[in-house]
Scaffold this motif. Structure first.
Motif, short mmCIF file in Angstrom:
data_model
loop_
_atom_site.label_atom_id
_atom_site.label_comp_id
_atom_site.label_asym_id
_atom_site.label_seq_id
_atom_site.Cartn_x
_atom_site.Cartn_y
_atom_site.Cartn_z
N UNK A 1 -2.52 -7.03 4.88
CA UNK A 1 -2.42 -7.84 3.42
C UNK A 1 -2.88 -9.27 3.70
N UNK A 2 -2.19 -10.16 4.65
CA UNK A 2 -2.64 -11.25 4.88
C UNK A 2 -4.27 -11.59 4.49
N UNK A 3 -5.37 -10.61 4.85
CA UNK A 3 -6.65 -10.74 4.80
C UNK A 3 -6.54 -10.87 3.63
N UNK B 1 -4.49 -11.24 0.69
CA UNK B 1 -3.94 -12.75 -0.01
C UNK B 1 -5.27 -13.84 0.51
N UNK B 2 -5.77 -13.80 0.83
CA UNK B 2 -6.78 -14.92 1.60
C UNK B 2 -7.86 -14.25 0.44
N UNK B 3 -8.60 -13.63 1.00
CA UNK B 3 -9.67 -13.14 0.20
C UNK B 3 -9.34 -12.86 -1.48
N UNK B 4 -8.00 -13.16 -2.36
CA UNK B 4 -7.81 -13.39 -2.98
C UNK B 4 -7.89 -14.59 -3.90
N UNK B 5 -7.12 -15.56 -2.59
CA UNK B 5 -7.34 -17.10 -3.10
C UNK B 5 -8.57 -17.77 -2.93
N UNK B 6 -9.32 -16.94 -2.35
CA UNK B 6 -10.96 -17.73 -1.99
C UNK B 6 -11.46 -17.44 -2.69
#
Length: 101
Positions: free
Chosen positions: A3-5, A7-12
Motif C-alpha cells: 500500500x505504501x508503494x 501511495x508513493x507511486x500515485x503521488x509521483x
C-alpha cells in the motif's frame, strides 16, 4: 505491491502530470497516430514518451491501438491466413463492421 508503494507511486504520478511540459492522458490520445507514424516534432515526441513511461494505462492503450492498426491493415488486404492474437472480439467485430460500411 504494498500500500505504501502504491501511495508513493500515485503521488509521483500526480506531481509528474503537473509539470509544465507534461501532457495529460487526453492529450496523449490526440498525438498517438502522429507518434506511431513518427510524425511528431522532437520535443513533442520526448514529452509523449515521458508520459508513456509514467502512465500504465496509456501504455496499454498504445498497445491496443497498435494491435487494432495491424488488424485493420490485415483486414484490408484480405489475407486469408491472418489470425489475430490477443485482440478483443468486440474490437474485431467493430473493425469488420466498419469495413463493410
Amino acid at each position: 505491491m504494498s500500500t505504501g508503494t502504491r501511495t508513493l507511486m500515485r503521488r509521483v504520478h500526480e506531481i509528474m502530470f503537473r509539470l509544465p511540459a507534461m501532457i495529460t492522458c487526453e492529450a496523449f490520445e490526440e498525438f498517438i497516430l502522429a507518434y506511431l507514424e513518427d510524425d511528431l516534432p522532437r520535443r513533442q515526441k520526448i514529452v509523449f514518451e515521458m508520459h508513456l513511461r509514467l502512465c500504465r494505462e496509456c501504455r496499454d492503450y498504445l498497445k491496443a491501438y497498435r494491435a487494432s492498426m495491424i488488424l485493420a491493415a490485415q483486414a484490408l488486404t484480405d489475407d486469408p491466413d491472418f489470425q489475430p492474437e490477443d485482440v478483443p472480439e468486440d474490437l474485431i467485430a467493430a473493425v469488420l463492421a466498419a469495413r463493410k460500411a
